[in-house]
Design a protein around this motif. Structure first.
Motif, short mmCIF file in Angstrom:
data_model
loop_
_atom_site.label_atom_id
_atom_site.label_comp_id
_atom_site.label_asym_id
_atom_site.label_seq_id
_atom_site.Cartn_x
_atom_site.Cartn_y
_atom_site.Cartn_z
N ASN A 196 0.82 -1.22 0.00
CA ASN A 196 0.00 0.00 0.00
C ASN A 196 0.85 1.26 0.00
OD1 ASN A 196 -2.43 -1.39 -0.08
ND2 ASN A 196 -2.50 -1.62 2.13
N ASN A 197 2.16 1.11 -0.21
CA ASN A 197 3.10 2.23 -0.28
C ASN A 197 3.16 3.06 0.99
OD1 ASN A 197 4.59 2.62 -3.01
ND2 ASN A 197 2.56 1.86 -3.55
N ARG A 198 2.82 2.47 2.13
CA ARG A 198 3.00 3.15 3.41
C ARG A 198 4.42 2.94 3.91
NH1 ARG A 198 -1.84 0.53 4.59
NH2 ARG A 198 -0.78 -0.73 6.13
N ALA A 199 5.08 1.91 3.37
CA ALA A 199 6.49 1.61 3.68
C ALA A 199 7.12 1.12 2.39
CB ALA A 199 6.57 0.54 4.76
N GLN A 200 8.44 1.22 2.31
CA GLN A 200 9.15 0.76 1.12
C GLN A 200 10.17 -0.29 1.55
OE1 GLN A 200 8.13 1.50 -1.89
NE2 GLN A 200 6.63 2.88 -0.99
N PRO A 201 10.33 -1.33 0.73
CA PRO A 201 11.31 -2.36 1.08
C PRO A 201 12.73 -1.85 0.89
CG PRO A 201 10.38 -2.80 -1.08
CD PRO A 201 9.62 -1.63 -0.51
N HIS A 202 13.63 -2.40 1.65
CA HIS A 202 15.06 -2.13 1.47
C HIS A 202 15.43 -2.61 0.07
CE1 HIS A 202 19.39 -2.58 1.97
NE2 HIS A 202 19.28 -1.80 3.03
N LEU A 203 16.42 -1.99 -0.55
CA LEU A 203 16.81 -2.38 -1.92
C LEU A 203 17.16 -3.87 -2.01
CD1 LEU A 203 18.93 0.67 -3.03
CD2 LEU A 203 16.68 0.00 -3.85
N ARG A 204 17.79 -4.40 -0.99
CA ARG A 204 18.11 -5.83 -0.95
C ARG A 204 16.83 -6.67 -1.05
NH1 ARG A 204 21.79 -5.25 3.13
NH2 ARG A 204 20.04 -5.11 4.53
N ASP A 205 15.81 -6.24 -0.29
CA ASP A 205 14.53 -6.97 -0.31
C ASP A 205 13.80 -6.77 -1.63
OD1 ASP A 205 14.95 -7.94 2.26
OD2 ASP A 205 14.00 -6.20 3.19
N LEU A 206 13.93 -5.60 -2.22
CA LEU A 206 13.30 -5.33 -3.50
C LEU A 206 13.86 -6.29 -4.56
CD1 LEU A 206 11.18 -3.37 -4.65
CD2 LEU A 206 13.09 -1.96 -5.42
N ARG A 207 15.15 -6.48 -4.52
CA ARG A 207 15.79 -7.41 -5.46
C ARG A 207 15.30 -8.84 -5.22
NH1 ARG A 207 21.52 -6.60 -7.59
NH2 ARG A 207 21.58 -8.24 -9.12
N ARG A 208 15.16 -9.20 -3.97
CA ARG A 208 14.66 -10.54 -3.62
C ARG A 208 13.21 -10.73 -4.08
NH1 ARG A 208 14.12 -12.77 2.00
NH2 ARG A 208 13.74 -14.93 1.53
N ILE A 209 12.40 -9.69 -3.91
CA ILE A 209 11.01 -9.74 -4.38
C ILE A 209 10.99 -9.97 -5.89
CG2 ILE A 209 8.92 -8.36 -4.72
CD1 ILE A 209 9.59 -7.03 -1.96
N ALA A 210 11.84 -9.26 -6.61
CA ALA A 210 11.92 -9.42 -8.07
C ALA A 210 12.28 -10.87 -8.43
CB ALA A 210 12.93 -8.45 -8.66
N GLU A 211 13.21 -11.45 -7.70
CA GLU A 211 13.60 -12.83 -7.96
C GLU A 211 12.44 -13.78 -7.68
OE1 GLU A 211 17.09 -13.57 -5.60
OE2 GLU A 211 18.30 -12.16 -6.76
N ILE A 212 11.77 -13.58 -6.56
CA ILE A 212 10.64 -14.44 -6.19
C ILE A 212 9.53 -14.36 -7.23
CG2 ILE A 212 8.77 -14.74 -4.51
CD1 ILE A 212 10.87 -13.83 -2.35
N LEU A 213 9.26 -13.13 -7.72
CA LEU A 213 8.18 -12.93 -8.69
C LEU A 213 8.66 -13.12 -10.13
CD1 LEU A 213 6.42 -9.84 -7.08
CD2 LEU A 213 5.74 -12.25 -6.96
N ASP A 214 9.93 -13.47 -10.30
CA ASP A 214 10.52 -13.71 -11.62
C ASP A 214 10.25 -12.53 -12.56
OD1 ASP A 214 12.00 -15.15 -13.49
OD2 ASP A 214 10.19 -16.04 -14.35
N THR A 215 10.62 -11.35 -12.08
CA THR A 215 10.44 -10.13 -12.87
C THR A 215 11.65 -9.23 -12.69
OG1 THR A 215 8.86 -8.39 -13.42
CG2 THR A 215 9.21 -8.80 -11.09
N ASP A 216 11.80 -8.27 -13.58
CA ASP A 216 12.87 -7.29 -13.47
C ASP A 216 12.55 -6.35 -12.31
OD1 ASP A 216 14.33 -4.74 -13.99
OD2 ASP A 216 14.98 -5.81 -15.79
N VAL A 217 13.55 -6.04 -11.52
CA VAL A 217 13.34 -5.15 -10.37
C VAL A 217 12.72 -3.83 -10.80
CG1 VAL A 217 15.65 -4.10 -10.33
CG2 VAL A 217 14.39 -4.39 -8.20
N ARG A 218 13.03 -3.36 -12.01
CA ARG A 218 12.46 -2.09 -12.49
C ARG A 218 10.95 -2.16 -12.66
NH1 ARG A 218 16.78 -1.67 -17.25
NH2 ARG A 218 16.25 -3.88 -17.15
N GLU A 219 10.42 -3.35 -12.90
CA GLU A 219 8.96 -3.52 -13.04
C GLU A 219 8.24 -3.30 -11.73
OE1 GLU A 219 7.12 -4.09 -15.88
OE2 GLU A 219 9.02 -3.69 -16.87
N LEU A 220 8.97 -3.41 -10.63
CA LEU A 220 8.36 -3.25 -9.30
C LEU A 220 8.23 -1.79 -8.88
CD1 LEU A 220 10.23 -6.10 -7.41
CD2 LEU A 220 7.98 -6.20 -8.50
N LEU A 221 8.85 -0.90 -9.64
CA LEU A 221 8.85 0.52 -9.28
C LEU A 221 8.03 1.34 -10.26
CD1 LEU A 221 12.65 0.81 -8.50
CD2 LEU A 221 10.79 0.58 -6.86
#
Length: 67
Positions: free
Chosen positions: A38-63
């Motif tokens: 809900n964009n009330r908090a933002q993940p740490h960049l390390r976690d953002l990269r992990r989320i991208a890996e889990i969702l099998d997407t480019d990290v840029r797609e998450l932003l």
């Protein structure tokens, strides 16, 4: 109104996955994941990269693009 920085919630909907599932994959609480989605908090960049890996997407797609 919250500034929209990440698109994690959108990507989860597109992929048919739940916030709870992603929270479990990351090892964080469902409450923390809800705040991120809900964009009330933002993940740490390390976690953002992990989320991208889990969702099998480019990290840029998450932003939300700035241009």
């Amino acid at each position: 109104m919250q500034e929209r920085i990440n698109r994690i919630k959108e990507i989860l909907v597109i992929q048919g996955k739940s916030q709870k599932w992603l929270a479990e994959q990351l090892g964080i609480s469902a409450t923390a994941m809800t705040a991120i989605c809900n964009n009330r908090a933002q993940p740490h960049l390390r976690d953002l990269r992990r989320i991208a890996e889990i969702l099998d997407t480019d990290v840029r797609e998450l932003l939300v693009p700035t241009k």
